[in-house]
Design a protein around this motif. Structure first.
Motif, short mmCIF file in Angstrom:
data_model
loop_
_atom_site.label_atom_id
_atom_site.label_comp_id
_atom_site.label_asym_id
_atom_site.label_seq_id
_atom_site.Cartn_x
_atom_site.Cartn_y
_atom_site.Cartn_z
N MET A 1 0.83 -1.18 0.00
CA MET A 1 0.00 0.00 0.00
C MET A 1 0.88 1.24 0.00
SD MET A 1 -3.48 0.55 1.10
CE MET A 1 -4.35 2.02 1.34
N ASN A 2 1.95 1.17 0.70
CA ASN A 2 2.87 2.30 0.78
C ASN A 2 3.41 2.64 -0.60
OD1 ASN A 2 3.77 4.20 2.48
ND2 ASN A 2 5.46 3.02 3.31
N ARG A 3 3.59 1.65 -1.43
CA ARG A 3 4.13 1.83 -2.76
C ARG A 3 3.15 2.61 -3.66
NH1 ARG A 3 6.08 -3.09 -6.49
NH2 ARG A 3 7.62 -1.91 -7.65
N PHE A 4 1.86 2.37 -3.50
CA PHE A 4 0.84 3.04 -4.30
C PHE A 4 0.83 4.55 -4.03
CE2 PHE A 4 -3.50 4.51 -5.13
CZ PHE A 4 -3.60 4.15 -6.46
N PHE A 5 1.00 4.92 -2.77
CA PHE A 5 1.00 6.32 -2.39
C PHE A 5 2.41 6.92 -2.40
CE2 PHE A 5 -2.84 4.69 -0.28
CZ PHE A 5 -3.77 5.57 -0.81
N SER A 6 3.30 6.35 -3.19
CA SER A 6 4.70 6.74 -3.13
C SER A 6 4.96 8.14 -3.67
CB SER A 6 5.58 5.73 -3.87
OG SER A 6 5.20 5.67 -5.22
N THR A 7 4.07 8.64 -4.54
CA THR A 7 4.30 9.99 -5.06
C THR A 7 3.13 10.89 -4.65
OG1 THR A 7 3.17 9.59 -7.15
CG2 THR A 7 5.52 9.07 -7.08
N PRO A 8 3.38 12.17 -4.51
CA PRO A 8 2.29 13.09 -4.14
C PRO A 8 1.15 13.09 -5.17
CG PRO A 8 4.42 14.18 -3.89
CD PRO A 8 4.68 12.86 -4.54
N LYS A 9 1.47 12.94 -6.45
CA LYS A 9 0.44 12.92 -7.48
C LYS A 9 -0.50 11.73 -7.29
CE LYS A 9 -0.13 13.08 -12.48
NZ LYS A 9 0.55 13.12 -13.77
N ARG A 10 0.07 10.55 -7.03
CA ARG A 10 -0.74 9.36 -6.79
C ARG A 10 -1.59 9.52 -5.53
NH1 ARG A 10 3.04 4.17 -8.15
NH2 ARG A 10 2.91 4.36 -10.41
N THR A 11 -1.05 10.16 -4.53
CA THR A 11 -1.79 10.38 -3.29
C THR A 11 -3.00 11.27 -3.55
OG1 THR A 11 0.25 10.19 -2.01
CG2 THR A 11 -1.62 11.23 -0.93
N VAL A 12 -2.84 12.34 -4.30
CA VAL A 12 -3.94 13.24 -4.62
C VAL A 12 -4.99 12.52 -5.46
CG1 VAL A 12 -4.55 15.34 -5.89
CG2 VAL A 12 -2.54 15.33 -4.40
N ILE A 13 -4.55 11.79 -6.48
CA ILE A 13 -5.49 11.09 -7.36
C ILE A 13 -6.27 10.03 -6.58
CG2 ILE A 13 -5.66 9.51 -9.32
CD1 ILE A 13 -3.31 11.07 -10.57
N SER A 14 -5.59 9.25 -5.77
CA SER A 14 -6.29 8.20 -5.02
C SER A 14 -7.22 8.80 -3.98
CB SER A 14 -5.28 7.26 -4.37
OG SER A 14 -4.46 7.96 -3.47
N THR A 15 -6.85 9.89 -3.36
CA THR A 15 -7.72 10.55 -2.39
C THR A 15 -8.97 11.09 -3.09
OG1 THR A 15 -5.80 11.16 -1.05
CG2 THR A 15 -7.84 12.36 -0.64
N ALA A 16 -8.79 11.67 -4.28
CA ALA A 16 -9.93 12.18 -5.04
C ALA A 16 -10.86 11.05 -5.45
CB ALA A 16 -9.43 12.94 -6.28
N CYS A 17 -10.31 9.92 -5.87
CA CYS A 17 -11.14 8.76 -6.24
C CYS A 17 -11.93 8.24 -5.05
CB CYS A 17 -10.26 7.65 -6.81
SG CYS A 17 -9.60 8.02 -8.45
N ILE A 18 -11.31 8.17 -3.91
CA ILE A 18 -12.00 7.71 -2.69
C ILE A 18 -13.12 8.68 -2.35
CG2 ILE A 18 -11.73 7.35 -0.21
CD1 ILE A 18 -8.90 6.24 -0.87
#
Length: 124
Positions: free
Chosen positions: A1-18
Motif C-alpha cells: 500500500m505504501n508503494r501506491f501512495f509513493s508519489t504526491p500525485k498518486r496520493t492526490v489522485i487516489s484521495t480524489a477517487c475515494i
C-alpha cells in the motif's frame, strides 16, 4: 500500500477517487432513504387536491368514499372515520375504519387500484 501512495500525485489522485466513491455512496443512500420514507413513514401528506397522491395512490379521501359506498352509508352517518396508508402483505393499502350506531366497519383498500381487499363488520 505504501508503494501506491509513493508519489504526491498518486496520493492526490487516489484521495480524489475515494472521495468520489464516498459521495456516490452517500447519494445512493440518500435516494434510497427518500424513496423508503414513502413506504416506512408513509407520506400520506403527499395527496394532491384531486384526492389522489403524487405516488400514484388513490388518496385517503377516495379510500374513505369507497368504504362508505360499500357499507351503504354517507359520511354524516358515521363517526370516528379514519384512513391510514400502510404496507400489508407487500402491497400498499388504506386501512379505513368508522362506526355507525353500534356497528364498527374496517376496510383494507388497495392504495393503487381502489379494490376492497378485505372488510370486517362487527356489531356490538
Amino acid at each position: 500500500m505504501n508503494r501506491f501512495f509513493s508519489t504526491p500525485k498518486r496520493t492526490v489522485i487516489s484521495t480524489a477517487c475515494i472521495a468520489v466513491v464516498i459521495i456516490a455512496i452517500a447519494s445512493l443512500i440518500s435516494t434510497a432513504l427518500t424513496k423508503n420514507s414513502h413506504v416506512g413513514g408513509i407520506n400520506a401528506s403527499a395527496e394532491t387536491s384531486q384526492g389522489g397522491s403524487k405516488d400514484g395512490y388513490i388518496g385517503s379521501n377516495h379510500a374513505k368514499t369507497i368504504a362508505l359506498e360499500h357499507a351503504g352509508l354517507a359520511e354524516n352517518d358515521v363517526r370516528l372515520l379514519r384512513a391510514g396508508l400502510e404496507m400489508d402483505d407487500g402491497i400498499m393499502v388504506y386501512d379505513v375504519s368508522f362506526r355507525s350506531g353500534r356497528t364498527e366497519y374496517e376496510y383494507s383498500i388497495d392504495a393503487v387500484t381502489g379494490e376492497i381487499i378485505e372488510f370486517d363488520i362487527d356489531r356490538d
